[in-house]
Design a protein around this motif. Structure first.
Motif, PDB file in Angstrom:
ATOM      1  N   SER A 195       7.759 -15.819 -26.214  1.00 32.26           N
ATOM      2  CA  SER A 195       7.407 -16.963 -25.363  1.00 32.26           C
ATOM      3  C   SER A 195       8.225 -18.185 -25.716  1.00 32.26           C
ATOM      4  O   SER A 195       8.747 -18.891 -24.844  1.00 32.26           O
ATOM      5  N   ALA A 196       8.365 -18.451 -27.027  1.00 34.87           N
ATOM      6  CA  ALA A 196       9.109 -19.625 -27.466  1.00 34.87           C
ATOM      7  C   ALA A 196      10.587 -19.506 -27.131  1.00 34.87           C
ATOM      8  O   ALA A 196      11.221 -20.455 -26.657  1.00 34.87           O
ATOM      9  N   PHE A 197      11.147 -18.310 -27.354  1.00 34.26           N
ATOM     10  CA  PHE A 197      12.577 -18.152 -27.118  1.00 34.26           C
ATOM     11  C   PHE A 197      12.906 -18.195 -25.631  1.00 34.26           C
ATOM     12  O   PHE A 197      13.979 -18.647 -25.233  1.00 34.26           O
ATOM     13  N   THR A 198      11.981 -17.735 -24.808  1.00 33.53           N
ATOM     14  CA  THR A 198      12.171 -17.847 -23.358  1.00 33.53           C
ATOM     15  C   THR A 198      12.315 -19.307 -22.951  1.00 33.53           C
ATOM     16  O   THR A 198      13.141 -19.649 -22.095  1.00 33.53           O
ATOM     17  N   GLU A 199      11.535 -20.186 -23.576  1.00 38.40           N
ATOM     18  CA  GLU A 199      11.650 -21.612 -23.289  1.00 38.40           C
ATOM     19  C   GLU A 199      12.988 -22.171 -23.768  1.00 38.40           C
ATOM     20  O   GLU A 199      13.585 -23.039 -23.129  1.00 38.40           O
ATOM     21  N   LEU A 200      13.479 -21.645 -24.884  1.00 43.82           N
ATOM     22  CA  LEU A 200      14.794 -22.079 -25.369  1.00 43.82           C
ATOM     23  C   LEU A 200      15.893 -21.675 -24.397  1.00 43.82           C
ATOM     24  O   LEU A 200      16.824 -22.443 -24.125  1.00 43.82           O
ATOM     25  N   VAL A 201      15.775 -20.470 -23.837  1.00 40.25           N
ATOM     26  CA  VAL A 201      16.740 -20.025 -22.818  1.00 40.25           C
ATOM     27  C   VAL A 201      16.680 -20.946 -21.603  1.00 40.25           C
ATOM     28  O   VAL A 201      17.715 -21.320 -21.031  1.00 40.25           O
ATOM     29  N   ASN A 202      15.467 -21.329 -21.207  1.00 36.79           N
ATOM     30  CA  ASN A 202      15.312 -22.265 -20.089  1.00 36.79           C
ATOM     31  C   ASN A 202      15.990 -23.594 -20.390  1.00 36.79           C
ATOM     32  O   ASN A 202      16.640 -24.191 -19.529  1.00 36.79           O
ATOM     33  N   LEU A 203      15.831 -24.066 -21.632  1.00 33.18           N
ATOM     34  CA  LEU A 203      16.443 -25.342 -22.029  1.00 33.18           C
ATOM     35  C   LEU A 203      17.967 -25.266 -21.939  1.00 33.18           C
ATOM     36  O   LEU A 203      18.618 -26.193 -21.448  1.00 33.18           O
ATOM     37  N   VAL A 204      18.523 -24.158 -22.399  1.00 37.75           N
ATOM     38  CA  VAL A 204      19.988 -23.983 -22.351  1.00 37.75           C
ATOM     39  C   VAL A 204      20.490 -24.012 -20.911  1.00 37.75           C
ATOM     40  O   VAL A 204      21.544 -24.568 -20.619  1.00 37.75           O
ATOM     41  N   SER A 205      19.726 -23.441 -20.007  1.00 36.58           N
ATOM     42  CA  SER A 205      20.143 -23.396 -18.604  1.00 36.58           C
ATOM     43  C   SER A 205      19.976 -24.735 -17.902  1.00 36.58           C
ATOM     44  O   SER A 205      20.796 -25.110 -17.062  1.00 36.58           O
ATOM     45  N   ARG A 206      18.908 -25.484 -18.267  1.00 40.20           N
ATOM     46  CA  ARG A 206      18.573 -26.700 -17.521  1.00 40.20           C
ATOM     47  C   ARG A 206      19.292 -27.948 -18.031  1.00 40.20           C
ATOM     48  O   ARG A 206      19.518 -28.881 -17.266  1.00 40.20           O
ATOM     49  N   GLU A 207      19.590 -27.995 -19.321  1.00 43.43           N
ATOM     50  CA  GLU A 207      20.125 -29.227 -19.916  1.00 43.43           C
ATOM     51  C   GLU A 207      21.455 -28.989 -20.623  1.00 43.43           C
ATOM     52  O   GLU A 207      21.589 -29.210 -21.836  1.00 43.43           O
ATOM     53  N   PRO A 208      22.471 -28.530 -19.890  1.00 46.00           N
ATOM     54  CA  PRO A 208      23.744 -28.210 -20.549  1.00 46.00           C
ATOM     55  C   PRO A 208      24.418 -29.426 -21.183  1.00 46.00           C
ATOM     56  O   PRO A 208      25.046 -29.295 -22.235  1.00 46.00           O
ATOM     57  N   LEU A 209      24.302 -30.589 -20.557  1.00 44.12           N
ATOM     58  CA  LEU A 209      24.980 -31.773 -21.108  1.00 44.12           C
ATOM     59  C   LEU A 209      24.359 -32.199 -22.433  1.00 44.12           C
ATOM     60  O   LEU A 209      25.067 -32.601 -23.364  1.00 44.12           O
ATOM     61  N   LEU A 210      23.027 -32.120 -22.544  1.00 43.44           N
ATOM     62  CA  LEU A 210      22.371 -32.473 -23.800  1.00 43.44           C
ATOM     63  C   LEU A 210      22.710 -31.489 -24.918  1.00 43.44           C
ATOM     64  O   LEU A 210      22.887 -31.871 -26.079  1.00 43.44           O
ATOM     65  N   LEU A 211      22.788 -30.217 -24.555  1.00 42.90           N
ATOM     66  CA  LEU A 211      22.967 -29.178 -25.572  1.00 42.90           C
ATOM     67  C   LEU A 211      24.422 -28.890 -25.920  1.00 42.90           C
ATOM     68  O   LEU A 211      24.693 -28.197 -26.893  1.00 42.90           O
ATOM     69  N   LYS A 212      25.326 -29.390 -25.125  1.00 46.48           N
ATOM     70  CA  LYS A 212      26.743 -29.060 -25.284  1.00 46.48           C
ATOM     71  C   LYS A 212      27.249 -29.229 -26.720  1.00 46.48           C
ATOM     72  O   LYS A 212      27.935 -28.342 -27.242  1.00 46.48           O
ATOM     73  N   THR A 265      26.801 -18.086 -20.825  1.00 50.30           N
ATOM     74  CA  THR A 265      27.997 -17.661 -20.081  1.00 50.30           C
ATOM     75  C   THR A 265      27.915 -18.018 -18.610  1.00 50.30           C
ATOM     76  O   THR A 265      28.936 -18.057 -17.919  1.00 50.30           O
ATOM     77  N   GLU A 266      26.704 -18.274 -18.117  1.00 49.64           N
ATOM     78  CA  GLU A 266      26.518 -18.554 -16.691  1.00 49.64           C
ATOM     79  C   GLU A 266      26.528 -20.040 -16.368  1.00 49.64           C
ATOM     80  O   GLU A 266      26.355 -20.415 -15.213  1.00 49.64           O
ATOM     81  N   VAL A 267      26.729 -20.890 -17.392  1.00 45.92           N
ATOM     82  CA  VAL A 267      26.720 -22.342 -17.193  1.00 45.92           C
ATOM     83  C   VAL A 267      28.133 -22.882 -17.394  1.00 45.92           C
ATOM     84  O   VAL A 267      28.742 -22.681 -18.450  1.00 45.92           O
TER      85      VAL A 267
END
Length: 762
Positions: A266-283, A318-320
């Protein structure tokens, strides 16, 4: 789904006055028995569909005519009933009625009371099961309020902040986090703006998330993951985001090693969501996150499911577009480690996972997806050198699953980077040597993979075929001769066919390969292992015979009986290839064919008659048989009665099912008309109307059934024939058989010809 459709339909209906009165009575009563019975009919699995349907009707009537009373009743039950099951059912009923739909129907005072009651209830309810249902109810209610442009109240903000900050009440912390996590996307922006406007709220929320993410309670941790991701835009300031992301990653590893897998998932699924939604913050953090994922994916102490889940994050990256530079700039060692992970997933095609209860196709498919996406993301300059090292290790592996995975990776690389592989120093020679070795591997799955690789339509495979055709043909033929596995033989034959179709026509004659190939075909054709193996073998025979005409002369007597026997096979593909082989053997006019002509005609007659009246899958075999008959009429006229056979062939034209044979036969028809073939035209030109009809149908079908040159010839011949018909009409000289109604026939043909002139061009 049926219940939802029925409920939607009932919402638009007027309910009977008796039912409205009953609803008013139940909702106004202090006795809760009727409502508890209603819940039982709705949510108890023992009750029949009829009871559930009646309960739905009653609930919809309450919603339509007495929404305020319904809310009061349900919230009274939610807050006051001592039974947790009844409170849970009240929450379910409220969710079923959709707060977003009901909110606009409530009076402002009812709306205010609703929010207040919900917050009070959430502060006092002891059952976590009921609280989790109620948290979704509050989230949907807030979303409805925000959509109606009603800003969050100070009381709401204080409740959320104080609940999240509670160090002693895990229930309140989890519920507040669940409310934030379950807010719809638009509502998150409204709430984020409200937090920004409240002094100190963002900092307090940030500190609460840091604390909750480090909680020893896994339910609080997981709920906080989702809430932090939902409101991550509040913490865009680098210092705040850095601390939050660090807490998230520490929390991930805590859940991974300290609790059951569902929490980590459950937690890692949210991390995947974060990577997809906030690319500029996580870059700026992506390099470190890749290393963290590798740490999880490479651990032998963790399950395959956990490895796969961790690698979902890499796939998301890879998709972002914003992360492109991350992969391109990775060190070669990291790229090699990344590629090694999905290689484990494709080991042996996933056959080893069956005993562990995992879905083989899913694991293997995911591994292939990862390989392809990683290769594209890394780019040729990084993927090729990294993958080549991984490839060498696998192709030389002692375990068959490693060698199988190596061939799989080679297929992916050849598909993505053919040209780069060809130009890589010594790689081509090395790979050819290894592939030829795997063709003779001790394990059947490796041999199958090698033959399948040799059928991939890539530039790399084509270069291999051109430069190493001798060695390849020898390897294919050896497999056909000695391999004991029928599937491998089939794939070897298929690889040989692919090779023949995609190499230069003269390659066989320039190198004798011809006799080698032909010597292996007859056992395949006579074998009974599989219909597919007997079809591929026929196709190989036809390709070789089409390219090397001396094969027809040399092997006609040997192979014709087999072709004739195959014409009666039940398999439509075998019949097609057999008939095509007869057409090819007849086309090159070998004298050895002459003794077989009568038998050929007999077999073709059976095939033509059966195909005409049979299933659609035999349509192509029918057309090819017509083509074979046509070639006999053209090349072996002295062996047949042309006055009967040629008109019989004409009667089957035009061909529309097998387009290759259609183009050949329609070209032949033009040539025969041009030279005024007597058997074709018939006595006194009696076959001329049929010829013209065929020409018109060819024009109507267009370039699908005829080449451009043939179409041009058809138009020219048609105009020539039309002029002759006009002359015949003028002089009352018509082809025999058209004495009655001749003018009408001629007129229709002339009219059609003029139309065809406009459609077919000059």
């Amino acid at each position: 789904m049926e219940a939802a459709a029925e409920a939607t339909r009932r919402e638009s209906e007027e309910f009977p006055m008796e039912l409205q009165a009953k609803a008013l009575e139940v909702l106004s009563s202090n006795d809760n028995t009727a409502m508890e019975t209603l819940f039982s009919h709705l949510y108890s699995p023992e009750h029949q569909h009829q009871h559930r349907s009646q309960a739905l009707t009653f609930l919809q009537c309450c919603k339509r005519h007495h929404p305020d009373l319904l809310f009061i009743k349900l919230f009274f039950l939610l807050r006051s009933t001592p039974l947790p099951e009844t409170r849970a059912n009240a929450a379910r009923a409220l969710l079923f009625l959709k707060p977003a739909h009901l909110w606009p129907t409530l009076k402002p005072i009812a709306q205010a009371h609703l929010q207040a009651h919900l917050l009070t209830f959430l502060s006092q309810e002891p059952s976590i099961h009921v609280l989790r249902l109620a948290s979704l109810l509050l989230a949907e209610t807030l979303a409805a309020a925000f959509q109606a442009r009603q800003p969050p109240t100070s009381h709401l903000l204080d409740f959320l902040l104080s609940s999240l900050a509670s160090d002693t009440d895990n229930l309140r912390r989890e519920v507040a986090a669940l409310v934030l996590a379950k807010l719809p996307h638009d509502a998150r922006f409204v709430l984020s703006d409200a937090f920004r406007e409240k002094p100190g709220a963002v900092k307090a929320l940030h500190e609460s998330f840091l604390s909750s993410l480090a909680s020893s309670n896994p339910d609080v941790q997981v709920a906080s993951f989702a809430a932090a991701v939902a409101l991550v835009g509040l913490f865009a300031e680098p210092a705040l985001f850095h601390e939050l992301l660090r807490a998230i990653m520490v929390g991930v590893f805590t859940l991974l090693h300290g609790f059951e897998a569902t929490y980590f998932r459950s937690a890692f699924t949210e991390l995947v969501n974060l990577v997809s939604r906030e690319p500029l913050l996580l870059k700026p953090y992506m390099n470190d996150m890749v290393l963290d994922v590798l740490q999880i994916a490479e651990s032998d102490a963790l399950s395959r499911e956990t490895h796969r889940l961790a690698f979902e994050l890499v796939v998301a990256m890879t998709e972002v577009k914003e992360y492109e530079h991350v992969f391109v700039n990775l060190p070669i060692t990291t790229a090699r480690r990344l590629l090694s992970v999905p290689m484990k997933m494709v080991h042996g095609g996933g056959a080893d996972l069956e005993s562990e209860g995992e879905k083989v196709g899913d694991v293997y498919g995911f591994g292939m997806k990862c390989l392809k996406k990683l290769c594209v993301a890394l780019g040729a300059s990084k993927a090729v050198p990294a993958a080549c090292e991984v490839l060498r290790l696998h192709l030389d592996g002692a375990e068959w699953k490693m060698r199988h995975a190596g061939i799989t990776m080679l297929s992916v690389l050849a598909e993505e980077f053919s040209d780069e592989l060809v130009l890589t120093d010594n790689f081509l020679v090395e790979v050819v040597t290894k592939v030829l070795k795997t063709i003779q591997d001790s394990h059947v799955q490796v041999r199958l993979a090698a033959f399948k690789f040799m059928q991939t339509p890539t530039n790399f495979v084509q270069v291999v075929q051109i430069l190493y055709h001798n060695r390849l043909v020898h390897a294919f033929c050896m497999a056909l001769d000695h391999d004991q596995d029928h599937k491998v033989k089939e794939q070897a034959a298929s690889a040989l066919l692919f090779f023949l179709k995609n190499t230069l026509p003269e390659s066989l004659t320039l190198n004798k390969s011809v006799d080698t190939v032909m010597s292996k075909l007859l056992p395949l054709l006579q074998g009974k292992e599989s219909a597919k193996q007997r079809s591929i073998a026929l196709s190989i025979l036809n390709v070789v015979a089409q390219r090397c005409h001396e094969v027809v002369h040399k092997y006609c007597v040997i192979f014709l009986p087999t072709l004739l026997e195959a014409c009666n096979d039940k398999n439509s593909e075998i019949k097609e290839e057999a008939a095509r082989g007869i057409r090819i053997f007849a086309e090159f006019g070998t004298p050895q064919l002459k003794p077989f002509v009568n038998r050929i005609l007999s077999e073709l007659s059976v095939l033509l008659n059966h195909s005409n009246q049979s299933l659609p899958e035999n349509a192509k075999a029918h057309d090819i048989a017509v083509s074979a008959l046509g070639r006999i009429c053209e090349v072996h006229r002295e062996c047949i009665d042309g006055s009967k056979m040629v008109p019989a062939w004409l009667s089957f034209l035009p061909l529309t099912n097998d387009l290759i044979e259609a183009k050949l036969m329609h070209e032949q028809l033009c040539l025969m008309v041009s030279r005024l073939d007597k058997d074709l035209l018939g006595s006194d030109n009696q076959n001329l109307p049929k010829i013209m009809v065929v020409f018109l149908e060819i024009i109507d079908k267009g370039d699908k059934v005829a080449t451009a040159q043939t179409m041009k010839q058809v138009n020219n011949l048609l105009r020539l024939l039309v002029r002759n018909i006009r002359r015949w009409v003028a002089t009352s000289v018509l082809p025999r058989g058209e004495e009655h109604g001749g003018d009408e026939v001629a007129g229709e043909v002339v009219k059609a010809a003029e139309v065809s002139k406009r459609k077919g061009g000059q």
